[in-house]
Write a protein that holds these residues in place. Structure first.
Motif, PDB file in Angstrom:
ATOM      1  N   ASN A  35      -5.867   7.952  -2.703  1.00 40.68           N
ATOM      2  CA  ASN A  35      -6.054   7.909  -1.077  1.00 40.68           C
ATOM      3  C   ASN A  35      -7.468   7.712  -0.729  1.00 40.68           C
ATOM      4  N   LEU A  37     -11.384   6.234  -0.408  1.00 38.32           N
ATOM      5  CA  LEU A  37     -12.027   4.939   0.227  1.00 38.32           C
ATOM      6  C   LEU A  37     -11.895   3.775  -0.780  1.00 38.32           C
ATOM      7  N   ARG A  61      -4.599  -4.689   4.750  1.00 43.35           N
ATOM      8  CA  ARG A  61      -3.545  -4.200   5.400  1.00 43.35           C
ATOM      9  C   ARG A  61      -2.491  -3.167   4.503  1.00 43.35           C
ATOM     10  N   LYS A  64      -4.325  -0.252   3.995  1.00 43.23           N
ATOM     11  CA  LYS A  64      -4.040   0.961   4.961  1.00 43.23           C
ATOM     12  C   LYS A  64      -2.955   1.477   5.242  1.00 43.23           C
ATOM     13  N   GLY A  67      -2.198   4.563   3.129  1.00 39.98           N
ATOM     14  CA  GLY A  67      -2.726   5.750   3.629  1.00 39.98           C
ATOM     15  C   GLY A  67      -4.103   5.688   3.334  1.00 39.98           C
ATOM     16  N   ARG A  68      -4.736   4.858   2.707  1.00 38.53           N
ATOM     17  CA  ARG A  68      -6.221   4.841   2.209  1.00 38.53           C
ATOM     18  C   ARG A  68      -7.016   4.148   3.419  1.00 38.53           C
ATOM     19  N   THR A  69      -8.269   4.400   3.388  1.00 42.07           N
ATOM     20  CA  THR A  69      -9.555   3.953   4.432  1.00 42.07           C
ATOM     21  C   THR A  69     -10.035   2.836   3.712  1.00 42.07           C
ATOM     22  N   VAL A  70     -10.247   1.877   4.467  1.00 37.47           N
ATOM     23  CA  VAL A  70     -10.888   0.473   3.966  1.00 37.47           C
ATOM     24  C   VAL A  70     -12.197   0.361   4.731  1.00 37.47           C
ATOM     25  N   ASP A  71     -13.251   0.071   3.865  1.00 36.34           N
ATOM     26  CA  ASP A  71     -14.611  -0.577   4.375  1.00 36.34           C
ATOM     27  C   ASP A  71     -14.658  -1.952   3.989  1.00 36.34           C
ATOM     28  N   GLU A  91     -11.604  -5.991  11.406  1.00 36.13           N
ATOM     29  CA  GLU A  91     -12.047  -5.079  12.116  1.00 36.13           C
ATOM     30  C   GLU A  91     -10.761  -3.973  12.764  1.00 36.13           C
ATOM     31  N   ALA A  94      -9.993  -2.296   8.984  1.00 37.18           N
ATOM     32  CA  ALA A  94     -11.017  -1.826   8.081  1.00 37.18           C
ATOM     33  C   ALA A  94     -12.343  -1.684   9.078  1.00 37.18           C
ATOM     34  N   ASN A  95     -13.241  -0.665   8.649  1.00 35.20           N
ATOM     35  CA  ASN A  95     -14.326  -0.280   9.143  1.00 35.20           C
ATOM     36  C   ASN A  95     -15.530  -1.470   8.455  1.00 35.20           C
TER      37      ASN A  95
END
Length: 204
Positions: A35, A37, A61, A64, A67-71, A91, A94-95
Protein backbone atom coordinates in the motif's frame (compact mmCIF):
# COMPACT_ATOMS: atom_id res chain seq x y z
CA UNK A 1 22.96 -3.09 -11.22
CA UNK A 2 26.74 -3.31 -10.96
CA UNK A 3 26.49 -7.04 -11.70
CA UNK A 4 24.58 -6.21 -14.89
CA UNK A 5 27.35 -3.81 -15.94
CA UNK A 6 30.26 -6.21 -15.32
CA UNK A 7 30.82 -6.82 -19.07
CA UNK A 8 31.55 -3.07 -19.39
CA UNK A 9 34.15 -2.23 -16.70
CA UNK A 10 34.33 1.49 -17.50
CA UNK A 11 30.56 1.89 -17.21
CA UNK A 12 30.53 -0.23 -14.05
CA UNK A 13 33.16 2.00 -12.44
CA UNK A 14 31.29 5.16 -13.41
CA UNK A 15 28.01 3.77 -12.08
CA UNK A 16 29.69 2.73 -8.84
CA UNK A 17 30.77 6.34 -8.31
CA UNK A 18 27.28 7.59 -9.19
CA UNK A 19 25.61 5.23 -6.71
CA UNK A 20 28.01 6.32 -3.98
CA UNK A 21 27.12 9.95 -4.70
CA UNK A 22 23.41 9.09 -4.51
CA UNK A 23 23.91 7.29 -1.19
CA UNK A 24 25.90 10.25 0.18
CA UNK A 25 22.86 12.46 -0.44
CA UNK A 26 20.75 10.14 1.67
CA UNK A 27 18.62 9.12 -1.29
CA UNK A 28 17.56 5.51 -1.60
CA UNK A 29 14.57 3.35 -2.28
CA UNK A 30 12.26 2.22 0.52
CA UNK A 31 11.39 -1.39 1.03
CA UNK A 32 8.34 -1.83 -1.16
CA UNK A 33 5.00 -2.15 0.62
CA UNK A 34 1.74 -3.22 -1.04
CA UNK A 35 0.00 0.00 0.00
CA UNK A 36 2.97 2.30 -0.48
CA UNK A 37 3.45 5.28 -2.75
CA UNK A 38 3.36 4.61 -6.49
CA UNK A 39 4.88 7.26 -8.75
CA UNK A 40 3.65 7.51 -12.34
CA UNK A 41 5.41 9.33 -15.16
CA UNK A 42 3.24 9.29 -18.30
CA UNK A 43 5.60 11.27 -20.51
CA UNK A 44 8.60 10.74 -22.80
CA UNK A 45 10.62 12.77 -25.24
CA UNK A 46 8.61 11.34 -28.13
CA UNK A 47 4.88 10.75 -28.18
CA UNK A 48 5.53 7.48 -30.05
CA UNK A 49 7.09 6.08 -26.86
CA UNK A 50 4.07 6.83 -24.67
CA UNK A 51 1.37 4.55 -23.34
CA UNK A 52 -1.89 6.57 -23.68
CA UNK A 53 -2.50 9.12 -20.93
CA UNK A 54 -6.02 7.71 -20.52
CA UNK A 55 -4.48 4.35 -19.61
CA UNK A 56 -2.25 5.97 -17.00
CA UNK A 57 -5.33 7.71 -15.60
CA UNK A 58 -7.21 4.42 -15.29
CA UNK A 59 -4.14 2.83 -13.66
CA UNK A 60 -4.07 5.69 -11.12
CA UNK A 61 -7.73 5.03 -10.34
CA UNK A 62 -7.07 1.31 -9.83
CA UNK A 63 -4.14 2.06 -7.53
CA UNK A 64 -6.15 4.54 -5.48
CA UNK A 65 -9.03 2.07 -5.24
CA UNK A 66 -6.59 -0.51 -3.85
CA UNK A 67 -5.61 1.91 -1.07
CA UNK A 68 -2.32 3.14 -2.46
CA UNK A 69 -1.13 6.73 -2.73
CA UNK A 70 -0.35 7.91 -6.26
CA UNK A 71 2.02 10.70 -7.30
CA UNK A 72 2.11 11.91 -10.91
CA UNK A 73 5.26 13.47 -12.36
CA UNK A 74 4.54 16.09 -15.02
CA UNK A 75 7.46 17.26 -17.12
CA UNK A 76 7.71 20.21 -19.44
CA UNK A 77 6.48 18.14 -22.39
CA UNK A 78 3.26 17.11 -20.63
CA UNK A 79 2.61 20.62 -19.36
CA UNK A 80 2.97 21.95 -22.91
CA UNK A 81 0.99 19.24 -24.72
CA UNK A 82 -1.75 18.29 -22.30
CA UNK A 83 -4.96 20.31 -22.04
CA UNK A 84 -5.74 21.68 -18.58
CA UNK A 85 -8.82 19.43 -18.38
CA UNK A 86 -6.62 16.33 -18.66
CA UNK A 87 -4.31 17.50 -15.88
CA UNK A 88 -7.34 18.24 -13.70
CA UNK A 89 -8.58 14.66 -14.20
CA UNK A 90 -5.29 13.32 -12.88
CA UNK A 91 -5.35 15.73 -9.94
CA UNK A 92 -8.57 14.07 -8.75
CA UNK A 93 -6.77 10.76 -8.16
CA UNK A 94 -3.09 11.69 -7.80
CA UNK A 95 -0.78 14.24 -6.24
CA UNK A 96 1.02 16.05 -9.06
CA UNK A 97 4.73 16.81 -9.01
CA UNK A 98 6.38 19.35 -11.30
CA UNK A 99 10.10 18.87 -10.64
CA UNK A 100 12.26 21.76 -11.81
CA UNK A 101 15.65 20.12 -11.27
CA UNK A 102 17.19 16.64 -11.46
CA UNK A 103 17.53 16.65 -7.66
CA UNK A 104 13.81 17.35 -7.24
CA UNK A 105 13.02 14.57 -9.71
CA UNK A 106 15.33 12.17 -7.89
CA UNK A 107 13.81 13.08 -4.54
CA UNK A 108 10.27 12.46 -5.82
CA UNK A 109 11.11 9.08 -7.34
CA UNK A 110 13.28 7.78 -4.49
CA UNK A 111 10.36 7.91 -2.02
CA UNK A 112 8.27 5.50 -4.10
CA UNK A 113 7.46 1.90 -3.30
CA UNK A 114 7.02 1.50 -7.09
CA UNK A 115 7.51 3.56 -10.25
CA UNK A 116 5.65 3.19 -13.56
CA UNK A 117 6.66 5.01 -16.72
CA UNK A 118 7.42 4.83 -20.42
CA UNK A 119 10.81 4.43 -22.08
CA UNK A 120 12.12 7.72 -20.68
CA UNK A 121 14.78 9.34 -18.49
CA UNK A 122 12.83 9.13 -15.19
CA UNK A 123 12.37 5.39 -15.71
CA UNK A 124 16.12 4.92 -16.08
CA UNK A 125 16.67 7.02 -12.97
CA UNK A 126 14.17 4.95 -10.98
CA UNK A 127 15.94 1.76 -12.03
CA UNK A 128 19.35 3.10 -11.01
CA UNK A 129 17.97 4.19 -7.62
CA UNK A 130 16.75 0.67 -6.96
CA UNK A 131 13.07 1.62 -6.90
CA UNK A 132 10.83 -1.24 -8.10
CA UNK A 133 10.23 -0.07 -11.66
CA UNK A 134 7.72 -1.04 -14.36
CA UNK A 135 8.73 0.34 -17.75
CA UNK A 136 6.17 0.19 -20.58
CA UNK A 137 7.80 -0.24 -23.97
CA UNK A 138 5.02 -0.84 -26.44
CA UNK A 139 6.13 -2.74 -29.57
CA UNK A 140 9.76 -1.63 -29.27
CA UNK A 141 12.31 -4.30 -28.28
CA UNK A 142 13.43 -3.42 -24.72
CA UNK A 143 16.66 -5.42 -24.80
CA UNK A 144 19.00 -2.55 -25.69
CA UNK A 145 17.20 0.40 -24.08
CA UNK A 146 15.52 -0.97 -20.97
CA UNK A 147 16.34 0.69 -17.63
CA UNK A 148 19.09 -1.01 -15.64
CA UNK A 149 18.60 -1.82 -11.99
CA UNK A 150 17.96 -4.64 -9.53
CA UNK A 151 14.15 -4.26 -9.57
CA UNK A 152 13.18 -3.46 -13.15
CA UNK A 153 10.21 -5.03 -14.89
CA UNK A 154 9.22 -4.50 -18.54
CA UNK A 155 5.72 -4.59 -20.02
CA UNK A 156 5.87 -4.93 -23.79
CA UNK A 157 3.10 -5.05 -26.37
CA UNK A 158 1.22 -2.99 -28.93
CA UNK A 159 -0.10 0.13 -27.18
CA UNK A 160 -3.74 -0.76 -27.70
CA UNK A 161 -3.29 -4.20 -26.12
CA UNK A 162 -1.62 -3.06 -22.88
CA UNK A 163 -4.28 -2.64 -20.21
CA UNK A 164 -4.06 -0.91 -16.80
CA UNK A 165 -4.92 -4.17 -15.04
CA UNK A 166 -1.97 -5.89 -16.74
CA UNK A 167 0.40 -3.13 -15.66
CA UNK A 168 -1.00 -3.42 -12.13
CA UNK A 169 -0.22 -7.14 -12.29
CA UNK A 170 3.38 -6.30 -13.20
CA UNK A 171 3.61 -3.87 -10.25
CA UNK A 172 2.38 -6.45 -7.77
CA UNK A 173 4.51 -9.37 -8.94
CA UNK A 174 7.71 -10.06 -7.00
CA UNK A 175 11.17 -9.20 -8.34
CA UNK A 176 14.18 -11.36 -9.04
CA UNK A 177 17.21 -9.08 -9.15
CA UNK A 178 19.33 -11.68 -10.96
CA UNK A 179 17.19 -11.67 -14.13
CA UNK A 180 15.41 -9.27 -16.44
CA UNK A 181 11.70 -9.82 -16.10
CA UNK A 182 9.65 -9.08 -19.20
CA UNK A 183 5.90 -9.18 -19.63
CA UNK A 184 5.11 -9.50 -23.33
CA UNK A 185 1.60 -9.15 -24.65
CA UNK A 186 1.08 -11.92 -27.16
CA UNK A 187 -1.54 -11.33 -29.80
CA UNK A 188 -3.78 -14.30 -30.67
CA UNK A 189 -2.40 -16.83 -33.11
CA UNK A 190 -2.80 -20.55 -33.84
CA UNK A 191 -1.29 -21.47 -30.47
CA UNK A 192 -3.41 -19.00 -28.51
CA UNK A 193 -6.91 -18.93 -30.03
CA UNK A 194 -8.31 -16.74 -27.27
CA UNK A 195 -9.42 -13.53 -29.06
CA UNK A 196 -7.96 -11.40 -26.29
CA UNK A 197 -4.28 -10.57 -26.01
CA UNK A 198 -2.45 -12.78 -23.53
CA UNK A 199 -0.01 -11.40 -20.95
CA UNK A 200 3.00 -13.68 -20.93
CA UNK A 201 5.91 -13.61 -18.49
CA UNK A 202 9.51 -14.11 -19.56
CA UNK A 203 12.83 -13.96 -17.71
CA UNK A 204 15.95 -13.40 -19.78
Amino acid sequence: LLEQLKPWPVLAAAMDQMLKAVAARGIGSPSGKPNGLVVLHPGAGSGKKCWPAESFLELARLLKKSGRTVDLILGEVELERWPLSQIEQFEKVANTQRPRTLIELMDGISKAAAFVGNDSGPGHLAGILGVPTVSIFGPKDPTAWRPLGPKVRIVQGEWETVTPSQVLQAIDRGYDSSRMAVFRLLLPDARYPNPRARLAYFED
